[in-house]
Design an enzyme around this catalytic site. Structure first.
Site, short mmCIF file in Angstrom:
data_model
loop_
_atom_site.label_atom_id
_atom_site.label_comp_id
_atom_site.label_asym_id
_atom_site.label_seq_id
_atom_site.Cartn_x
_atom_site.Cartn_y
_atom_site.Cartn_z
N SER A 107 28.48 47.25 40.48
CA SER A 107 27.60 46.78 39.43
C SER A 107 26.15 47.19 39.74
O SER A 107 25.88 48.39 39.92
CB SER A 107 27.77 45.26 39.27
OG SER A 107 27.21 44.79 38.07
N ASP A 245 35.87 46.24 31.12
CA ASP A 245 34.64 46.01 31.90
C ASP A 245 33.42 45.90 30.99
O ASP A 245 33.30 46.61 29.99
CB ASP A 245 34.44 47.18 32.85
CG ASP A 245 33.68 46.82 34.11
OD1 ASP A 245 32.68 46.09 34.01
OD2 ASP A 245 34.08 47.29 35.18
N HIS A 272 35.41 43.33 35.10
CA HIS A 272 34.36 43.74 36.03
C HIS A 272 34.72 43.52 37.50
O HIS A 272 33.94 43.87 38.38
CB HIS A 272 33.08 42.96 35.67
CG HIS A 272 31.81 43.53 36.20
ND1 HIS A 272 31.44 44.85 36.03
CD2 HIS A 272 30.79 42.96 36.90
CE1 HIS A 272 30.26 45.06 36.59
NE2 HIS A 272 29.85 43.94 37.14
#
Length: 295
Positions: A107, A245, A272
Site C-alpha cells: 500500500s 483491491d 487489499h
C-alpha cells in the site's frame, strides 16, 4: 502461513534525533525488508503476516515508521514527506547492516518502496509491490469508480459531506465502512494484527500525506506519480493485487507494463490484504518469486 511471532531482536535506530524501532526475525542470509502501509500505521499487520518467512530460511525485518507504533511520535507536519521516509528507510537498512534486500512494500509502503528503489537502486535484490500503485492521480480516478458502485445518491451524499467538511457524519462513515469491507479486507472477522494496527493509527502523518480516509486523497502525495520512471528500476519485481483491491488491478497492470522485469499475481478472492484473505494462494506466489532470486 502467517502467525504472530516474537521478534528475535528489537533495535532502536536514531533518525534525525528521533527514535525509530525496528524488529528482526530469523538469521537467514537473505533479508525481506518490509515497508507497511498507512501512512501512520504501526507495522504489526505486515510484520505478523511475513515474519513466518523465517520458516523458509529468510531474515525478516520491519520497523515502525516515525510517528507510529513504538517509534517516537513528533507532531511537526514538515516531517511527513515521502523523501524523508526514504532516507529513514535507508538509515534503518544501514544501521542493521542488512546489505542488499528483498524490499517488500504494501500500500503506502509500496509508494515508499518505489521511491526508495529509484533513490537507492544498489540496495535491492528484488522489489515486491503489494496492493499498491505508482500513479496516485490514476488511483484517485479508480477510487471514484469504486465508490460509484454505491450508487449516485450515496456518491452525492459523500461529495456533499466532503464539501462541508462533515466527514464524521454517521451516513458518511457508513459508506466508508461498506467500502472498507468491499475493498480493504473482505473477511467477516479481521485478524488481530490488522485491528491492532488500526487501533493505533496516527492520523497526523496520514492526514498530511494522504487524506481523511482510504477513498479521498487530498494530502501532499495526491499528485505523486512515478509511472514514467518505472523503467529505471532494473531489479526483478513481483506485483501482487487482490481482484477487489481498493488499489485496483488497473494500477497493478500499469506497474507491470512499466517495469522491465516484473511478474503479476492477481488473487481472485482478495481485496487489499491477500496475505490474510487468501493465504493458501498468496504465500506460494511470494515464496516462488523469492526462491528464483536467492543468492
Amino acid at each position: 502461513m502467517w502467525r504472530e511471532i516474537e521478534p528475535d531482536q528489537t533495535i532502536h535506530v536514531d533518525i534525525g534525533g528521533h527514535k525509530v524501532v525496528a524488529y528482526s526475525f530469523g538469521q537467514g542470509d537473505e533479508t525481506v525488508f518490509c515497508l507497511n502501509g498507512g501512512p501512520g500505521l504501526p507495522c504489526d499487520y505486515l510484520r505478523d503476516a511475513h515474519s513466518c518467512l523465517i520458516d523458509e530460511g529468510y531474515r525478516v525485518v520491519a520497523f515502525d515508521q516515525l510517528g507510529t507504533g513504538s517509534s517516537e511520535r513528533p507532531t511537526d507536519p514538515s516531517l511527513w514527506t515521502i523523501s524523508r521516509y526514504v532516507e529513514e528507510t535507508e538509515k534503518v537498512r544501514t544501521a542493521l547492516g542488512l546489505g542488499k534486500v528483498h524490499l517488500l512494500g504494501h500500500s503506502w509502503g509500496g509508494w515508499l518502496a518505489i521511491e526508495y528503489a529509484l533513490t537507492h537502486p544498489d540496495a535491492l535484490k528484488t522489489l515486491i509491490l503489494e496492493d499498491t500503485a505508482a500513479d496516485l492521480p490514476l488511483l484517485a480516478r479508480e477510487l471514484e469508480r469504486l465508490r460509484g458502485a454505491l450508487g449516485p445518491e450515496t456518491v452525492a451524499m459523500m461529495l456533499a459531506h466532503e464539501a462541508d467538511g462533515t466527514l464524521d457524519h454517521p451516513e458518511y462513515q457508513a459508506a466508508i465502512t461498506i467500502l472498507n469491507y468491499r475493498h480493504v479486507c473482505r473477511l467477516r472477522e479481521w485478524p488481530a494484527p490488522i485491528n491492532r494496527s488500526l487501533a493505533d493509527w496516527n492520523m497526523g502523518p496520514y492526514g498530511t500525506m494522504q487524506g481523511p480516509n482510504e477513498f479521498l486523497y487530498i494530502g501532499n502525495l495526491k499528485d505523486w506519480d512515478r509511472s514514467q520512471d518505472l523503467p529505471k528500476i532494473e531489479v526483478p519485481a513481483l506485483i501482487t493485487v487482490g481482484q477487489h483491491d481498493e488499489i485496483t488491478t488497473v494500477c497493478a497492470a500499469q506497474m507491470k507494463r512499466g517495469l522491465k522485469n516484473a511478474e503479476l499475481h492477481v488473487f481472485p478472492n482478495s481485496s487489499h490484504m491477500p496475505f490474510y484473505e487468501e493465504p493458501a494462494a498468496y504465500y506460494p506466489a511470494l515464496l516462488g518469486f523469492l526462491a528464483k532470486h536467492r543468492g
